[in-house]
Scaffold this motif. Structure first.
Motif, PDB file in Angstrom:
ATOM      1  N   TYR A 171       0.809  -1.227   0.000  1.00  0.00           N
ATOM      2  CA  TYR A 171       0.000   0.000   0.000  1.00  0.00           C
ATOM      3  C   TYR A 171       0.840   1.275   0.000  1.00  0.00           C
ATOM      4  CZ  TYR A 171      -3.760  -3.203   1.248  1.00  0.00           C
ATOM      5  OH  TYR A 171      -4.670  -4.242   1.243  1.00  0.00           O
ATOM      6  N   SER A 172       2.118   1.188   0.346  1.00  0.00           N
ATOM      7  CA  SER A 172       2.978   2.373   0.381  1.00  0.00           C
ATOM      8  C   SER A 172       4.029   2.262  -0.719  1.00  0.00           C
ATOM      9  CB  SER A 172       3.649   2.501   1.756  1.00  0.00           C
ATOM     10  OG  SER A 172       4.607   3.536   1.768  1.00  0.00           O
ATOM     11  N   VAL A 173       4.162   3.323  -1.507  1.00  0.00           N
ATOM     12  CA  VAL A 173       5.102   3.298  -2.627  1.00  0.00           C
ATOM     13  C   VAL A 173       6.528   3.152  -2.130  1.00  0.00           C
ATOM     14  CG1 VAL A 173       6.002   4.618  -4.580  1.00  0.00           C
ATOM     15  CG2 VAL A 173       3.551   4.651  -4.076  1.00  0.00           C
ATOM     16  N   TRP A 174       6.924   3.984  -1.187  1.00  0.00           N
ATOM     17  CA  TRP A 174       8.311   3.950  -0.731  1.00  0.00           C
ATOM     18  C   TRP A 174       8.606   2.685   0.074  1.00  0.00           C
ATOM     19  CZ3 TRP A 174       9.961   3.515   4.232  1.00  0.00           C
ATOM     20  CH2 TRP A 174       9.058   3.823   5.252  1.00  0.00           C
ATOM     21  N   GLY A 193      17.046  14.224  -1.942  1.00  0.00           N
ATOM     22  CA  GLY A 193      17.923  13.410  -2.763  1.00  0.00           C
ATOM     23  C   GLY A 193      18.241  12.081  -2.135  1.00  0.00           C
ATOM     24  N   ALA A 194      17.271  11.516  -1.406  1.00  0.00           N
ATOM     25  CA  ALA A 194      17.480  10.237  -0.741  1.00  0.00           C
ATOM     26  C   ALA A 194      17.688   9.129  -1.772  1.00  0.00           C
ATOM     27  CB  ALA A 194      16.278   9.905   0.149  1.00  0.00           C
ATOM     28  N   PRO A 195      18.534   8.141  -1.487  1.00  0.00           N
ATOM     29  CA  PRO A 195      18.749   7.046  -2.443  1.00  0.00           C
ATOM     30  C   PRO A 195      17.460   6.340  -2.823  1.00  0.00           C
ATOM     31  CG  PRO A 195      20.389   6.984  -0.699  1.00  0.00           C
ATOM     32  CD  PRO A 195      19.394   8.016  -0.299  1.00  0.00           C
ATOM     33  N   LEU A 196      16.515   6.291  -1.893  1.00  0.00           N
ATOM     34  CA  LEU A 196      15.248   5.619  -2.173  1.00  0.00           C
ATOM     35  C   LEU A 196      14.420   6.381  -3.203  1.00  0.00           C
ATOM     36  CD1 LEU A 196      13.745   3.089  -1.221  1.00  0.00           C
ATOM     37  CD2 LEU A 196      12.600   4.500   0.495  1.00  0.00           C
ATOM     38  N   ALA A 197      14.650   7.688  -3.304  1.00  0.00           N
ATOM     39  CA  ALA A 197      13.875   8.501  -4.258  1.00  0.00           C
ATOM     40  C   ALA A 197      14.126   8.071  -5.694  1.00  0.00           C
ATOM     41  CB  ALA A 197      14.218   9.973  -4.068  1.00  0.00           C
ATOM     42  N   LYS A 198      15.324   7.586  -5.999  1.00  0.00           N
ATOM     43  CA  LYS A 198      15.625   7.150  -7.366  1.00  0.00           C
ATOM     44  C   LYS A 198      14.765   5.953  -7.755  1.00  0.00           C
ATOM     45  CE  LYS A 198      20.413   8.763  -7.058  1.00  0.00           C
ATOM     46  NZ  LYS A 198      21.854   8.371  -7.150  1.00  0.00           N
ATOM     47  N   LEU A 199      14.547   5.057  -6.825  1.00  0.00           N
ATOM     48  CA  LEU A 199      13.704   3.899  -7.114  1.00  0.00           C
ATOM     49  C   LEU A 199      12.255   4.297  -7.287  1.00  0.00           C
ATOM     50  CD1 LEU A 199      15.163   1.287  -4.588  1.00  0.00           C
ATOM     51  CD2 LEU A 199      15.573   1.425  -7.046  1.00  0.00           C
ATOM     52  N   TYR A 239       5.441  12.895   1.977  1.00  0.00           N
ATOM     53  CA  TYR A 239       6.672  12.206   2.358  1.00  0.00           C
ATOM     54  C   TYR A 239       7.491  11.841   1.129  1.00  0.00           C
ATOM     55  CZ  TYR A 239       9.847   8.931   4.604  1.00  0.00           C
ATOM     56  OH  TYR A 239      10.973   8.290   5.052  1.00  0.00           O
ATOM     57  N   LEU A 240       6.835  11.408   0.077  1.00  0.00           N
ATOM     58  CA  LEU A 240       7.556  11.080  -1.154  1.00  0.00           C
ATOM     59  C   LEU A 240       8.249  12.316  -1.715  1.00  0.00           C
ATOM     60  CD1 LEU A 240       4.984   8.738  -2.949  1.00  0.00           C
ATOM     61  CD2 LEU A 240       7.044   8.087  -1.702  1.00  0.00           C
ATOM     62  N   GLN A 241       7.571  13.450  -1.637  1.00  0.00           N
ATOM     63  CA  GLN A 241       8.166  14.687  -2.125  1.00  0.00           C
ATOM     64  C   GLN A 241       9.385  15.077  -1.295  1.00  0.00           C
ATOM     65  OE1 GLN A 241       7.186  16.141  -4.898  1.00  0.00           O
ATOM     66  NE2 GLN A 241       8.792  17.692  -4.777  1.00  0.00           N
ATOM     67  N   SER A 242       9.327  14.833   0.005  1.00  0.00           N
ATOM     68  CA  SER A 242      10.477  15.160   0.853  1.00  0.00           C
ATOM     69  C   SER A 242      11.662  14.252   0.531  1.00  0.00           C
ATOM     70  CB  SER A 242      10.090  15.026   2.332  1.00  0.00           C
ATOM     71  OG  SER A 242       9.849  13.679   2.674  1.00  0.00           O
ATOM     72  N   LEU A 243      11.393  12.986   0.202  1.00  0.00           N
ATOM     73  CA  LEU A 243      12.482  12.087  -0.192  1.00  0.00           C
ATOM     74  C   LEU A 243      13.170  12.585  -1.454  1.00  0.00           C
ATOM     75  CD1 LEU A 243      10.903   8.541   0.392  1.00  0.00           C
ATOM     76  CD2 LEU A 243      12.627   9.681   1.797  1.00  0.00           C
ATOM     77  N   ILE A 244      12.374  13.051  -2.403  1.00  0.00           N
ATOM     78  CA  ILE A 244      12.930  13.551  -3.663  1.00  0.00           C
ATOM     79  C   ILE A 244      13.730  14.826  -3.434  1.00  0.00           C
ATOM     80  CG2 ILE A 244      12.335  14.461  -5.941  1.00  0.00           C
ATOM     81  CD1 ILE A 244       9.875  12.612  -5.888  1.00  0.00           C
TER      82      ILE A 244
END
Length: 504
Positions: free
Chosen positions: A439-442, A495-501, A487-492
């Motif tokens: 249910y959660s993208v990240w 520049g978190a490594p998870l944001a690339k995925l 939260y996804l926007q904050s990861l991007i």
């Protein structure tokens, strides 16, 4: 040396302080009248340390040539703060009580304010005796505060004590109390009056390091109770299903194929209560079986026809009465228990939904992806209602067992999961992390990334739970629902490594 050096050394010595008996060494046969434990003062111990050829070193594997003067570690800073703690800031209690409880009796060691010698007594474990003792305390000390230290954070005794405003409870982990006892009785000797005295001594000497136990509000405690009992009912049902499966394999394995989708369903349980053997079900008419399936909301004619055909072709695995006769009684008993437990789980769900709907934190925990009607109340119960209880996410992560434990000795280092922890808390955060993956993208991206690295599934889910708990703690402390897109926007943005995925 400078005063600052003395303070540093005092802090280090305080964390390693060893207590001695006033008149004789405490042996394995500890007696209640030997519980007046003395100790050297910090100044005396520091002076002795200065005279010694061995000095404290920050590196345990090396011998220090002089006392280390530098930046304090976090643990040393806490110890130093304890040394510098002003006793006047501690709450004043009319009496301190160590209470060792059991089913039949409770041993009490009480030290009144200004007294030099503790009083010992024993009361019965009945509600009437407990209430009489509490009223005696209240009358004797004029409703002034009384601190009670005991090895319990839930149970009949603490439930009886928690309703009195003049009582402050210090709930001690049994392991913590046992280790404290072993300090003075390495032989393993144990006695209830002595344990009460040790609890009193622990409260009297180390109250600054102990946290008073405060119960959550009634609504949160109700949610926790319902959630835990629901989990127990589910676990009991699972064990019964496993036993039922084992018995059916012995003489009636066809039933496992006919109801492979859900052996705990009312239809499966009722079927086994009506027809417990192949011979019995083969005697039933097709119309009777068809009516049974219709009555249990099985409307698929194709599935019904498939089952009827399988019943017609079924052959008993064995007809030995020595095997079949006892197995029939066991199967029927387990079927009834499973059916009743399934009904109980449904009632728990209904009660939880009603109580949790009006909880002030319901919007917060309902906002987490995959929480649903089961996990949202459990998360709420795990966090509680007192926002001062957990200073940060790390405290709850360590308490629940999600955070790993590091053991160092010499040159060896071992990192492993915590084994001694509240299982319900550990299950709650672990299972929620598992449910959040679809249910959660990240969360899904993190899980797939770590699995691709060759890490074990359970370790990955614990790491995911560790991340979720930091997010949940922030939402809970700030009283705001979780926003996945934010939260996804904050990861991007970070520049978190998870944001690339996530972006691919």
């Amino acid at each position: 040396n400078s005063p600052q050096t003395d303070k540093i050394n005092q802090a280090r010595v305080a964390s390693l302080r060893t207590f001695y008996a006033d008149n004789r060494c405490l042996s394995g046969d500890i007696r209640a009248d030997a519980m007046r434990l003395g100790s050297k003062t910090n100044t005396q111990e520091v002076a002795a340390m200065k005279r010694s050829a061995i000095s404290i070193s920050r590196n345990p594997s090396r011998r220090a040539k002089r006392p280390y003067i530098g930046i304090l570690s976090e643990q040393e800073q806490r110890a130093m703060n304890t040394v510098q703690h002003d006793e006047a800031t501690q709450p004043a209690f009319a009496a301190l009580v160590g209470l060792d409880w059991s089913d039949e009796k409770h041993d009490i060691c009480l030290l009144a304010e200004g007294a030099s010698k503790p009083e010992t007594s024993v009361i019965a474990g009945t509600p009437e005796a407990i209430q009489d003792w509490i009223q005696l305390l209240q009358k004797r000390f004029g409703n002034r505060p009384v601190a009670i230290c005991l090895e319990q954070s839930r149970g009949p005794l603490i439930y009886a004590l928690m309703n009195y405003a003049f009582i402050t409870l210090y709930a001690i982990n049994p392991v913590q109390s046992a280790k404290y006892r072993e300090t003075f009785a390495p032989s393993g000797a144990k006695d209830d009056p002595v344990d009460a005295g040790l609890l009193l001594d622990l409260l009297r000497r180390h109250r600054a390091q102990l946290t008073p136990w405060k119960p959550d509000d009634v609504q949160t405690r109700t949610i926790r109770g319902l959630s835990e009992e629901r989990r127990h009912a589910v676990d009991m049902r699972t064990k019964c299903i496993q036993k039922l499966t084992a018995r059916l394999k012995m003489y009636f394995p066809q039933a496992l194929d006919w109801f492979a989708d859900d052996l705990a369903s009312p239809m499966a349980c009722d079927f086994l209560l009506h027809w417990s053997t192949v011979a019995e079900v083969k005697k039933a008419k097709s119309a009777t079986l068809r009516a049974f399936f219709h009555a249990h909301n099985c409307r698929s004619e194709a599935l019904i026809a498939q089952r009827l055909d399988a019943i017609a072709k079924a052959v008993p695995l064995t007809e030995d009465p020595g095997i079949v006769t006892p197995a029939i009684l066991t199967v029927q008993t387990l079927a009834r228990v499973i059916r009743d437990l399934s009904s109980a789980v449904t009632k728990f769900d209904q009660q939880l939904a009603g109580v949790f709907a009006s909880h002030p934190d319901a919007p917060i925990f309902n906002s987490f992806p995959g929480a649903g009607n089961v996990m949202a109340p459990r998360l709420s119960a795990a966090f509680g209602s007192d926002r001062q209880r957990w200073p940060d996410a790390g405290a709850l992560q360590s308490f629940s067992g999600i955070a790993p434990v590091t053991e160092r000795s010499g040159k060896s280092t071992w990192i492993h999961r915590r084994w001694k922890c509240p299982k319900f808390y550990l299950q709650t955060f672990f299972e929620y992390a598992q449910y959040s993956i679809p249910y959660s993208v990240w969360a899904g991206a993190f899980y797939r990334q770590e699995i691709a690295k060759g890490k074990r599934r359970n370790a990955v889910i614990r790491a995911l739970a560790f991340k979720w708990m930091r997010i949940q703690m922030a939402c809970w402390q700030q009283r705001v629902p979780y926003d996945e897109s934010r939260y996804l926007q904050s990861l991007i943005q970070r520049g978190a490594p998870l944001a690339k995925l996530i972006q691919t």
